[in-house]
Design a protein around this motif. Structure first.
Motif, short mmCIF file in Angstrom:
data_model
loop_
_atom_site.label_atom_id
_atom_site.label_comp_id
_atom_site.label_asym_id
_atom_site.label_seq_id
_atom_site.Cartn_x
_atom_site.Cartn_y
_atom_site.Cartn_z
N ASP A 102 45.62 35.08 60.26
CA ASP A 102 44.97 36.04 59.26
C ASP A 102 45.29 35.06 57.85
N GLY A 103 45.44 33.90 58.02
CA GLY A 103 45.53 32.84 56.91
C GLY A 103 46.64 32.05 56.83
N ALA A 104 46.56 30.73 56.11
CA ALA A 104 47.63 29.86 56.17
C ALA A 104 48.84 30.15 55.74
N LYS A 105 48.68 31.09 54.62
CA LYS A 105 50.30 31.36 53.98
C LYS A 105 50.78 32.51 55.03
N CYS A 106 50.38 33.19 55.64
CA CYS A 106 51.08 34.18 56.70
C CYS A 106 51.49 33.23 57.56
N ASP A 107 51.08 32.35 58.18
CA ASP A 107 51.55 31.36 59.32
C ASP A 107 52.78 30.76 58.57
N ILE A 108 52.46 30.15 57.38
CA ILE A 108 53.69 29.29 56.90
C ILE A 108 55.07 30.17 56.81
N GLY A 109 54.67 31.53 56.43
CA GLY A 109 55.87 32.48 56.41
C GLY A 109 56.31 32.67 57.78
N SER A 127 55.56 21.58 44.81
CA SER A 127 55.02 22.19 45.96
C SER A 127 54.57 23.58 45.74
N TYR A 128 53.72 23.78 46.72
CA TYR A 128 53.07 25.31 46.90
C TYR A 128 54.46 26.44 47.05
N PRO A 129 54.61 27.27 46.25
CA PRO A 129 55.88 27.95 46.12
C PRO A 129 56.28 28.64 47.69
N PHE A 178 54.54 19.43 54.24
CA PHE A 178 53.81 18.35 53.22
C PHE A 178 52.36 18.89 53.27
N CYS A 179 51.77 18.76 52.07
CA CYS A 179 50.71 19.40 51.93
C CYS A 179 49.69 18.12 51.08
N SER A 180 48.59 18.23 51.95
CA SER A 180 47.52 17.19 51.48
C SER A 180 46.08 17.69 51.99
N ASN A 182 47.14 18.13 47.95
CA ASN A 182 48.18 18.60 47.74
C ASN A 182 47.86 19.67 46.47
N ASN A 183 48.44 20.79 46.65
CA ASN A 183 48.66 21.92 45.90
C ASN A 183 49.93 21.84 45.12
N PRO A 184 50.25 21.57 43.90
CA PRO A 184 49.37 21.53 42.93
C PRO A 184 48.88 20.28 42.38
N ALA A 212 46.92 22.03 55.70
CA ALA A 212 45.72 21.00 55.24
C ALA A 212 44.56 22.05 54.86
N ALA A 213 45.17 22.99 54.04
CA ALA A 213 44.11 24.09 53.40
C ALA A 213 43.05 23.48 52.57
N TYR A 214 43.26 22.32 52.04
CA TYR A 214 42.49 22.04 51.08
C TYR A 214 41.57 20.71 51.74
N ASN A 241 45.87 25.50 58.63
CA ASN A 241 44.63 25.23 57.87
C ASN A 241 44.12 26.60 57.74
N SER A 242 42.98 26.81 56.97
CA SER A 242 42.47 28.19 56.37
C SER A 242 40.93 28.03 55.96
N PHE A 243 40.33 29.24 56.39
CA PHE A 243 38.92 29.39 55.77
C PHE A 243 38.91 29.77 54.54
N SER A 244 39.81 30.10 53.62
CA SER A 244 39.95 30.31 52.37
C SER A 244 39.32 29.64 51.45
N LYS A 245 39.48 28.41 51.25
CA LYS A 245 38.96 27.55 50.13
C LYS A 245 37.61 27.09 50.40
N PRO A 338 40.59 20.44 44.44
CA PRO A 338 40.07 21.69 43.56
C PRO A 338 41.11 21.55 42.06
N TYR A 339 42.33 20.89 42.35
CA TYR A 339 43.34 20.73 41.40
C TYR A 339 43.50 19.50 40.70
N ILE A 340 43.61 19.82 39.20
CA ILE A 340 43.97 18.51 38.47
C ILE A 340 45.29 18.92 37.90
N1 PLP Z 1 48.34 26.49 51.63
C1 PLP Z 1 48.27 26.26 50.22
C2 PLP Z 1 48.54 24.68 49.94
C3 PLP Z 1 47.43 26.96 49.49
O1 PLP Z 1 47.30 26.47 48.11
C4 PLP Z 1 46.85 28.28 49.88
C5 PLP Z 1 46.43 29.31 48.78
O2 PLP Z 1 46.22 28.97 47.46
C6 PLP Z 1 47.27 28.65 50.94
C7 PLP Z 1 47.89 27.74 51.90
C8 PLP Z 1 46.86 30.07 51.51
O3 PLP Z 1 45.80 30.28 52.36
P1 PLP Z 1 45.49 31.28 53.04
O4 PLP Z 1 44.45 32.03 51.99
O5 PLP Z 1 44.79 30.92 54.25
O6 PLP Z 1 46.72 32.33 53.18
#
Ligand code: PLP
Length: 402
Positions: A102-109, A127-129, A178-180, A182-184, A212-214, A241-245, A338-340
């Motif tokens: 149901d999303g990358a964040k949920c799986d990260i958790g 890093s992404y919090p 590791f995020c690439s 990268n957010n932020p 790899a969400a981006y 990864n994610s379909f969100s962005k 999408p981030y600067i």
């Molecule tokens: N990973 C990164 C680096 C993100 O910035 C975000 C959302 O901003 C997510 C994951 C969350 O993705 P999802 O919407 O699939 O939970």
């Protein structure tokens, strides 16, 4: 009464977005006529494009028919997992290595359930919090030698090291997020950098959780979109990864995680088998409707729409980046992400945030909220309507007179 889970009281980082919202509200209350524009959050703003939308709608309609009805889908539709393997991994993974979520964040958790409390964790700084908060929640924190805030090792990613960490500092037999892109920071690791990361992880027994969400924002064909483009990564990495962005599914909710069968614990047990078990135990699968939308997103028409949507946000990013460069503000990101990430040397990021809000009525994100290395940076997000971004860029010109 029951005691509170001490891990919850240990979470410190979650204040960032509520604090930004609080400051925005108090500015709006004091300036009721101000038209505040947000370049602060990573939430998508543009409508889902027609072909992908049709996938969602047709799937939903089908649920009302005997032929179209589907109940639990467990690890996800087989057809979707097969398509993900083809589109993103050149068919190198079997469907039993791809888990729909149901999303990358949920799986990260959830992923840290694999390793449990007491696991050493390192993150890129900034890093992404959720990497930090998720780790604190499960008690997977030190303090370990060399670790910092909340027992987590922060590996600085700054202009001095090309926003790529010192891989010699990866935690032995620990996890590294590791995020690439990268957010932020918007930085994207190149092939040599990822090769050195994989080599170090293999040497030290570190598991890389690669976000790899981006990846669909990468336009430079030389830059890897997945850690699995690097030889040897299948024995030391998990990818989320994610379909969100790319598809605008932030509210629809759909992602996936790749757990290679070659990835093993120290005792030789299969991480893939455990992830299957965890998903079956506490997660009953992602929404079927979202999965029909994702299937549409990954056919040839859908992939064109993914390109179109990500191009749109990259267009915004280009406008923001050139507005900042016109002011001689040094920044990175925005070309394959999408981030600067803009630098204000010697300044405190909350002060810069306040100044931009005051002078331009534009909300941004103070870099400090992503880790100590973000202290004098501001993150600008390209998720916004074009007219708002253009207006915000015009107003940023007021910073010239700072
Ligand atoms: N990973 C990164 C680096 C993100 O910035 C975000 C959302 O901003 C997510 C994951 C969350 O993705 P999802 O919407 O699939 O939970």
């Amino acid at each position: 009464m029951l005691n509170r889970n001490p891990c919850i009281s240990n979470i410190k980082a979650g204040y960032l977005f509520p604090e930004i919202a609080k400051r925005r509200r108090s500015y709006a209350a004091a300036h009721p006529d101000a038209k505040i524009i947000s370049l602060g959050v990573g939430n998508t703003t543009e409508p889902i494009l027609p072909h992908i939308d049709k996938g969602l709608v047709d799937g939903a309609r089908g649920l009302a028919t005997v032929e179209g009805y589907v109940g639990y889908s467990d690890e996800g539709f087989e057809e979707l997992r097969k398509r993900i393997a083809e589109v993103f991994y050149k068919g190198n993974f079997g469907i039993d290595e791809i888990f729909i979520s149901d999303g990358a964040k949920c799986d990260i958790g959830r992923l840290q359930l694999l390793f449990g409390a007491g696991t050493k964790v390192a993150v890129q700084d900034p890093s992404y919090p959720v990497y930090v908060d998720g780790s604190v929640l499960i008690g997977a924190t030190g303090p370990w030698e060399g670790s910092g805030y909340q027992g987590i090792t922060y590996l600085p990613c700054t202009a001095e090291n090309d926003y790529f960490p010192d891989v010699e500092k990866l935690p032995e037999n620990g996890i590294f997020y590791f995020c690439s892109p990268n957010n932020p920071t918007g930085a994207v690791a190149n092939r040599e950098q990822l090769t050195s990361l994989v080599a170090a992880a293999r040497k030290k027994g570190t598991v890389i959780i690669f976000d790899a969400a981006y990846s669909e924002y990468i336009r430079d064909p030389a830059l890897p979109k997945s850690i699995f483009e690097i030889d040897g990564s299948q024995t030391c990495a998990i990818e989320v990864n994610s379909f969100s962005k790319p598809a605008g599914f932030t509210g629809v909710r759909l992602g996936w995680t790749v757990v290679p069968k070659e990835l093993k614990y120290a005792g030789g047990e299969s991480v893939n088998a455990d992830w299957n078990r965890i998903c079956g135990t506490i997660f009953n699968g992602a929404s079927n409707i979202a999965q029909w939308g994702a299937l549409a997103a990954l056919d040839s028409e859908g992939l064109k729409e993914i390109r179109q949507l990500s191009d749109f946000y990259l267009g915004n990013a280009k406008l923001i980046r050139s507005a900042l460069q016109n002011l001689d503000i040094s920044c990175i990101g925005g070309d394959n992400s999408p981030y600067i990430w803009a630098q204000f040397p010697g300044r405190d990021s909350w002060d810069v945030f306040a100044e931009i809000l005051e002078k331009c009525q534009v909300v941004t994100t103070p870099g400090e909220g992503f880790g100590p290395a973000g202290q004098s940076f501001i993150r600008f997000s390209a998720f916004g309507h074009r007219a708002d971004v253009e207006e915000a860029c015009k107003r940023l010109g007021r910073l010239r007179f700072v």
